[in-house]
Scaffold this motif. Structure first.
Motif, PDB file in Angstrom:
ATOM      1  N   GLY A  25       0.822  -1.137  -0.039  1.00  0.00           N
ATOM      2  CA  GLY A  25       0.008   0.021  -0.008  1.00  0.00           C
ATOM      3  C   GLY A  25       0.810   1.301  -0.117  1.00  0.00           C
ATOM      4  N   ALA A  26       1.674   1.387   0.763  1.00  0.00           N
ATOM      5  CA  ALA A  26       2.927   2.527   0.868  1.00  0.00           C
ATOM      6  C   ALA A  26       3.856   2.648  -0.099  1.00  0.00           C
ATOM      7  CB  ALA A  26       3.438   2.566   2.087  1.00  0.00           C
ATOM      8  N   GLY A  27       3.660   1.626  -0.929  1.00  0.00           N
ATOM      9  CA  GLY A  27       4.547   1.456  -2.052  1.00  0.00           C
ATOM     10  C   GLY A  27       3.717   1.895  -3.347  1.00  0.00           C
ATOM     11  N   PHE A  28       2.564   2.380  -3.373  1.00  0.00           N
ATOM     12  CA  PHE A  28       1.970   2.612  -4.644  1.00  0.00           C
ATOM     13  C   PHE A  28       2.381   4.025  -4.904  1.00  0.00           C
ATOM     14  CE2 PHE A  28      -1.752   4.500  -6.572  1.00  0.00           C
ATOM     15  CZ  PHE A  28      -1.821   3.752  -7.968  1.00  0.00           C
ATOM     16  N   PHE A  29       2.648   4.307  -6.124  1.00  0.00           N
ATOM     17  CA  PHE A  29       3.298   5.648  -6.614  1.00  0.00           C
ATOM     18  C   PHE A  29       1.765   6.441  -7.031  1.00  0.00           C
ATOM     19  CE2 PHE A  29       4.835   8.495 -10.062  1.00  0.00           C
ATOM     20  CZ  PHE A  29       5.315   9.238  -9.286  1.00  0.00           C
ATOM     21  N   ALA A  30       1.213   7.251  -6.243  1.00  0.00           N
ATOM     22  CA  ALA A  30      -0.066   7.927  -6.514  1.00  0.00           C
ATOM     23  C   ALA A  30       0.341   9.356  -6.912  1.00  0.00           C
ATOM     24  CB  ALA A  30      -0.824   8.205  -5.306  1.00  0.00           C
ATOM     25  N   ARG A  31       0.773   9.271  -8.459  1.00  0.00           N
ATOM     26  CA  ARG A  31       0.865  10.685  -8.828  1.00  0.00           C
ATOM     27  C   ARG A  31       0.442  10.509 -10.502  1.00  0.00           C
ATOM     28  NH1 ARG A  31       5.459  13.220  -6.564  1.00  0.00           N
ATOM     29  NH2 ARG A  31       4.989  13.311  -4.014  1.00  0.00           N
ATOM     30  N   GLY A  32       0.364  11.587 -11.180  1.00  0.00           N
ATOM     31  CA  GLY A  32       0.010  11.537 -12.536  1.00  0.00           C
ATOM     32  C   GLY A  32      -1.431  10.756 -12.839  1.00  0.00           C
ATOM     33  N   THR A  33      -1.287   9.911 -13.714  1.00  0.00           N
ATOM     34  CA  THR A  33      -2.598   9.306 -14.049  1.00  0.00           C
ATOM     35  C   THR A  33      -3.098   8.187 -12.934  1.00  0.00           C
ATOM     36  OG1 THR A  33      -1.189   7.288 -15.305  1.00  0.00           O
ATOM     37  CG2 THR A  33      -1.972   9.243 -16.712  1.00  0.00           C
ATOM     38  N   ARG A  34      -2.177   7.884 -12.059  1.00  0.00           N
ATOM     39  CA  ARG A  34      -2.563   6.939 -11.262  1.00  0.00           C
ATOM     40  C   ARG A  34      -3.232   7.676 -10.045  1.00  0.00           C
ATOM     41  NH1 ARG A  34       1.299   1.673 -10.745  1.00  0.00           N
ATOM     42  NH2 ARG A  34       1.370   1.280 -13.126  1.00  0.00           N
ATOM     43  N   GLU A  35      -2.751   8.575  -9.703  1.00  0.00           N
ATOM     44  CA  GLU A  35      -3.461   9.537  -8.796  1.00  0.00           C
ATOM     45  C   GLU A  35      -5.156   9.809  -9.117  1.00  0.00           C
ATOM     46  OE1 GLU A  35      -4.691  11.963  -5.551  1.00  0.00           O
ATOM     47  OE2 GLU A  35      -2.865  10.277  -5.756  1.00  0.00           O
ATOM     48  N   ARG A  36      -4.990  10.168 -10.567  1.00  0.00           N
ATOM     49  CA  ARG A  36      -6.494  10.310 -10.865  1.00  0.00           C
ATOM     50  C   ARG A  36      -7.236   9.090 -10.904  1.00  0.00           C
ATOM     51  NH1 ARG A  36      -3.597  13.510 -14.744  1.00  0.00           N
ATOM     52  NH2 ARG A  36      -3.323  11.878 -16.095  1.00  0.00           N
TER      53      ARG A  36
END
Length: 499
Positions: A25-36
């Protein structure tokens, strides 16, 4: 951790291997298209259908997305999660979902009783104005009867206002659902989402994100050449990125200076080319055979000062930007450290310097000739940003802000990679002791025109631009700011085609 692992981690200033998954969970890169994507999945009030498939290839990060979503869901929501495999029966699936929703999920109960318990919990949540999220990872491993049960749960709220059945799977889950429950039932309920591979720009942020989690303080360990090689080999798939990046870090630690072997080969090639050029005339022939304007055979041609300055001068990049500065920029900020090179135009501090116009090559003087004085009419003055009355864009026009970078080199390379580089400009601004380079696109007469261009720019760049007025840009430039361009208006020098 072995002593060998400890040595290479210590050399890089890391506490652990940054590309070894410790916490999905903490390793998920929530930026760019993944954040959306994460925001869309967690939005309980969003316009979404009740049956959602989230597909992606192997290694793309589906399970990490599930863990990150569990952290993001509203606390008041009813949430149940199950992980499927080929041995998970429909009763075991319903049992896990029932327990997650707070019902009696004893696996010894009948399938009918377990299905009723799940439906009652979902219906009670909807009646109470709450949302029910049912997450199933590896849903493509489920048998047809289990998939049919999930479709039945989604049918409890066909408009999708309060029920979300989220199925994370490999491509092909839609066909499995339609085979299990029928296309006429599935299609009105289905909303399909895809986890995309990381773009090159997202990869830069991902690498820095993982390094920071492993204890790195300061700029990235990877040079731009390393990042490009990692992206090329991994094709933007996170699992492959982790394997390649970890190998590159180990190679750096084992090989001394952290420059890949191919860079050394390239340096040797450049030196050999320079040596060859020093033995040839300006027209490619040996000096003895060159025309009358050739230099004496004993004297190699003088080096190009511009080439020497751009190749030899390398200054440290500004400090990394903090989170507040990222949010203030309003666009993706690439704050990875990178060497600064000569920008497109000189800043205001060099505004009084005049240089010969860049035109066709001029033959050097023969030994019995005096060097010609430069013609004042053939010089181009390097000016600071023009006065408001002579700005290249009208103050009532609009532009799109596409990118904010901490490297002028990165901004220039970004513009050069576009289909129409002449439509882009960038300028430099200070932010709390750091320099930012803001990339702008277009000269749009109205805000509606700028809004209309956003989709095309976003599709080409993979970023989300936003509209700014030219007047606002001029205010930020002030009296001393420098507007840097890909195609030079008056007072600005054109960018090289290959930055």
């Amino acid at each position: 951790m072995s002593e060998r692992d400890g040595r290479w981690l210590e050399r890089h200033g890391l506490e652990r291997d940054p590309f070894l998954d410790m916490d999905a969970g903490a390793g998920f890169f929530a930026r760019g298209t993944r954040e959306r994507l994460l925001e869309d999945l967690a939005d309980a009030d969003g316009a979404c259908r009740p049956l959602v498939t989230v597909v992606g290839e192997k290694g793309i990060g589906r399970t990490s997305l599930v863990h990150a979503l569990l952290r993001r869901l509203p606390q008041e929501a009813q949430v149940a999660r199950a992980t499927a495999d080929v041995f998970l029966t429909v009763k075991e699936l319903l049992s896990e979902l029932a327990r997650g929703l707070g019902a009696d999920g004893d696996v010894d109960r009948s399938r009918t009783e377990l299905a009723r318990a799940v439906r009652e919990q979902v219906t009670a949540a909807v009646d109470a104005g709450e949302c029910a999220f049912l997450l199933v990872d590896d849903a493509g491993e489920l048998a047809g009867d289990a998939l049919e049960e999930l479709v039945s749960i989604a049918e409890l709220d066909p408009e999708g206002h309060r029920v979300r059945v989220l199925l994370f799977a490999l491509p092909g889950i839609r066909d499995a659902l339609e085979a299990a429950a029928g296309a006429e039932r599935v299609r009105p309920l289905l909303h399909e989402l895809r986890i995309e591979r990381l773009s090159l720009n997202e990869l830069r942020g991902y690498l820095q994100f993982r390094l920071a989690r492993a204890g790195l303080e300061g700029p990235s360990l990877f040079r731009e050449q390393d990042v490009a090689a990692i992206h090329r080999e991994s094709q933007g798939v996170p699992a492959r990125i982790n394997a390649v990046a970890s190998r590159v870090l180990r190679d750096m630690a084992a090989g001394g200076p952290r420059r890949p072997l191919y860079l050394a080969v390239a340096a040797v090639t450049v030196l050999l080319a320079l040596l060859l050029l020093s033995r040839l005339g300006v027209d490619g022939r040996p000096p003895a055979e060159a025309g009358p304007a050739a230099l004496p055979a004993s004297e190699p041609p003088p080096p190009d000062p511009a080439a020497v300055s751009s190749a030899a001068v390398e200054t440290p990049s500004p400090r990394r930007l903090d989170e507040a500065e990222r949010e203030e920029a309003g666009a993706w900020i690439d704050d990875e450290a990178a060497p600064r090179i000569e920008p497109f135009v000189e800043r205001a501090a060099a505004s009084t310097v005049a240089r010969p116009a860049e035109s066709a090559a001029v033959a050097p003087p023969t030994p019995d000739q005096e060097p010609a004085e430069p013609d004042p009419d053939e010089t181009v003055a390097t000016e600071s940003a023009p006065a408001p009355g002579s700005r290249a864009w009208a103050a009532d026009h609009y532009v799109l802000q596409v990118l904010v970078s901490s490297s002028s080199e990165r901004a220039r390379a970004f513009i050069a990679a576009r289909r129409d580089p002449a439509a882009y400009r960038f300028y430099e601004r200070p932010r709390n002791g750091a320099l930012q380079y803001v990339v702008l696109q277009g000269d749009h007469a109205t805000q509606d025109q700028a809004d209309g261009a956003r989709a095309a720019v976003a599709e080409e760049t993979g970023l989300e631009p936003f509209v700014r007025s030219v007047a606002e840009v001029w205010r930020e430039l002030g009296d001393t700011g420098s507007l840097l361009a890909a195609e030079a208006p008056v007072g600005l020098r054109a960018a090289p085609s290959n930055p």
